[in-house]
Structures are given as structure tokens and as C-alpha cells.
Design an enzyme around this catalytic site. Structure first.
Site, PDB file in Angstrom:
ATOM      1  CD  GLN A  64     -21.518  87.565  31.024  1.00 18.48           C
ATOM      2  OE1 GLN A  64     -21.716  88.498  30.255  1.00 18.48           O
ATOM      3  NE2 GLN A  64     -20.649  87.663  32.025  1.00 18.48           N
ATOM      4  CB  SER A  65     -25.208  86.333  25.262  1.00 18.50           C
ATOM      5  OG  SER A  65     -24.381  87.465  25.086  1.00 18.50           O
ATOM      6  CB  VAL A  66     -28.588  82.956  28.791  1.00 20.50           C
ATOM      7  CG1 VAL A  66     -29.971  82.409  29.121  1.00 20.50           C
ATOM      8  CG2 VAL A  66     -27.651  81.802  28.439  1.00 20.50           C
ATOM      9  CB  SER A  67     -29.591  88.504  29.112  1.00 16.51           C
ATOM     10  OG  SER A  67     -28.929  88.207  30.316  1.00 16.51           O
ATOM     11  CE  LYS A  68     -26.443  89.342  22.504  1.00 12.13           C
ATOM     12  NZ  LYS A  68     -25.496  89.355  23.619  1.00 12.13           N
TER      13      LYS A  68
END
Length: 348
Positions: A64-68
Site C-alpha cells: 500500500q502507501s509504504v510504496s510512496k
């Protein structure tokens, strides 16, 4: 491959007082917060590594937003190579944005999510902008009754459709996943590489990761920067250890030191009331969450309970992969953070 020792013990029986003040254990926290995998490291020692719900050391988990944070750190390598200047207008690297609400914004505005672009991040609303992103990314079908010809068919189309602003650039913080996609499109444009190859060359190989990661792609083959990366627990631990060690891996600097220093000590002036509910004295910088501006802890967070916790002051890192039943859960987040704070300060 960078060596990463296995844990010699377990924290399951470690006792402390939880976020509600009641006695609890680390193992109880893992159970109550829907944990899929957990890694904890302090002062050169792996204190805990566990897998749940059919996970294994080789299992990829959606971040999820750890990808950011991963995408932004790959961008930092482009900054260090002087391919992108974070103070430059984003249109310098993605000229089509001149006809959008990003016109006039800098790369740093995009990194800090302080551009003035209007974007509705209401996850539960299928027809919100983030709902349209799920459709454009190929993650979900459109809601019943929607004429899909009016919806973006890919992420680039959605970016170029956003022409409305609700603030001036640099005047407020507002968490919007589309900002990461703008950054990634600029990265692809200036390098001529796909996002997956940029991350592979700048992060995964230099970090000495053990397993291939993957990324979901839209109909054009573009990888979803804001939430589409999947990776293993141990490779995320390698990323976290590089962060806590000022970018160094095996005696080599692989992540720019100036970037990491800026995450910890950069201009932390903007935040919003919604985010203060979780981090009363926190900020957002370079696509990382700053837990409290009085210290150096920084976090990567993703919906459904994905977390990387980095505390340089005590050489402490943790990685947690989860499957919360809902997008966000303040109780689960606070329970996790209380456990990590207790281990960080009370375990030796």
C-alpha cells in the site's frame, strides 16, 4: 545479497502497558492488530521475526502507501545524480502538467503533498478521486451504473484531468496519493526507464535485497507508485536498516545522506488536523511521516496496517505487515506504536 541474521528469540512474552494503559504483551498486540509478519531490530540485533496467516520469509505482501516512501527514496537518488532538482518546477520534468492544477508547483511541493491540487482521498467513496484511481490502476471495477467512458482509463489520464485547485502551492498539507504518481511520471520521463527499473537500479540492487519485488500496472504498463509495490518482510527490513544507518549498507553509502537528513530535520512546517489525530506534533516530509518534530523517528505507513518504523536515536527499526479489516484503524495503529515505543525504550 546483504546478510540479515535471523532472530535468536521472540518478543511475544515482552510485557508493557498498552496505549490504553492496561498491561499487555507484544504477542497479544500482534494478534489483536491482524499481523501478517513482524520484524524488530535494535542495536545490531534482530529481536523478533515472525510470520502469520500463511506468510513466510519469501512471501510478497502488498505495501500500500509504504510504496510512496520507496518511490520517493528512489527519486532522491535522481536528486543526488542531479537528474532532478527538488526545488525546480515539476513542469520542467513533466511539461504536460502546465495545463493542470500542478502548474507552478515545485517537485518539493509534490513530495510534501503541499501542492494546491484538488483531489478527494475518501477511500470508502467509490466515486471519489481515489476511487477513480483504483479504476484507472486496474484495481477495481467502476461502481454499478457508472459510464466508464467518463472515467480515466489509466493513471496518466487521471493526472492530466486534474485542473482544479483548492489552495495555493505550499499553503497547506493535504494527503493525496496522486502526488506520488506525478513524481513517478516525472522520474520515468527524465530517465527513460520504468518505475520498476528505477527502483531496481537505485534501491533494490544496492540494498542487497534477497527477493524480487513486484508492482501492479495499469492498462498502459505503468506501475502504481502510490501503493502498488509488493515485497518481503526481510527486504523491507534491509530498506529500514539503510535508513537508520544514514544510507549506509555494508560500508557503502547507497541512499543519499542529505536526503535522510532532510526527512529527519527538513522544513516540517505544514500538517493538518486530521493527521494530528494520530501524530499531534507530527509532520509529513518527502513522503515519510514524522512522528514528532522534537525527535528523529520517521515512518512509512500504508492502509490496512503496513508500517516501517525508523528511530535513529536508538538504532531501532521495525517492519509490520498486516491485514486490517478496514482502510484505517487508529486503535490498531496506536497499539502498534505503543508496543514499539516500549521495546525501543525498555528492551536491552
Amino acid at each position: 545479497m546483504t546478510a540479515l541474521p535471523q532472530a535468536t528469540g521472540s518478543l511475544n512474552a515482552f510485557g508493557y502497558r498498552g496505549a490504553d494503559g492496561a498491561p499487555t504483551t507484544f504477542g497479544q498486540m500482534l494478534e489483536e492488530t491482524y499481523t501478517d509478519a513482524m520484524f524488530v531490530w535494535k542495536d545490531g540485533q534482530c529481536l523478533h521475526e515472525s510470520y502469520h496467516n500463511a506468510m513466510s520469509p519469501q512471501t510478497l505482501h502488498l505495501l500500500q502507501s509504504v510504496s510512496k516512501s520507496i518511490t520517493a527514496t528512489a527519486a532522491a537518488c535522481l536528486f543526488a545524480e542531479q537528474i532532478i532538482d527538488p526545488s525546480a518546477p515539476i513542469t520542467e520534468y513533466f511539461p504536460e502538467l502546465e495545463k493542470t492544477a500542478w502548474n507552478g508547483a515545485s517537485v518539493q511541493h509534490v513530495l510534501d503533498m503541499t501542492s494546491g491540487v484538488a483531489f478527494n482521498e475518501t477511500y470508502e467513496a467509490r466515486d471519489s478521486d481515489i476511487g477513480k484511481m483504483d479504476f484507472a490502476a486496474g484495481w477495481k471495477p467502476a461502481p454499478p451504473g457508472v459510464d466508464v467512458t467518463s472515467w480515466p482509463g489509466c493513471i496518466r489520464d487521471q493526472i492530466l484531468s486534474l485542473t482544479d485547485a483548492d489552495a495555493g502551492h505550499g499553503q497547506r498539507f493535504c494527503y493525496r496519493s496522486i502526488e506520488t504518481e506525478v513524481l513517478a511520471h516525472a522520474m520515468e520521463r527524465v530517465t527513460g526507464q520504468s518505475l520498476a527499473d528505477i527502483i531496481s537500479d537505485r534501491l533494490w540492487k544496492p540494498l542487497g535485497c534477497e527477493e524480487d519485488a513486484n508492482i501492479t500496472v495499469d492498462a498502459t504498463g505503468y506501475g502504481l507508485a502510490c501503493g502498488g509495490i509488493s515485497a518481503t518482510l526481510r527486504d523491507l527490513a534491509r530498506f529500514a536498516l539503510a535508513l537508520v544507518n544514514n544510507g549506509d549498507v555494508g560500508g557503502r553509502n547507497v541512499l543519499p545522506r542529505a536526503w535522510i537528513a532532510d526527512i529527519r530535520h527538513g522544513n516540517h512546517g505544514l500538517f493538518d488536523e486530521e493527521s494530528r489525530q494520530d501524530f499531534p506534533n507530527g509532520r509529513y516530509r518527502n513522503q515519510f511521516w514524522i512522528e514528532d518534530v522534537s525527535g528523529e523517528r520517521h515512518l512509512c505507513l500504508g492502509v490496512f496496517g503496513q508500517l516501517i518504523f525508523v528511530s535513529p536515536e536508538s538504532s531501532f527499526i521495525a517492519v509490520k505487515l498486516s491485514s486490517w479489516p478496514s482502510f484505517s484503524d487508529t486503535k490498531c495503529l496506536n497499539s502498534t506504536l505503543a508496543a514499539l515505543h516500549a521495546v525501543e525504550t525498555g528492551f536491552s
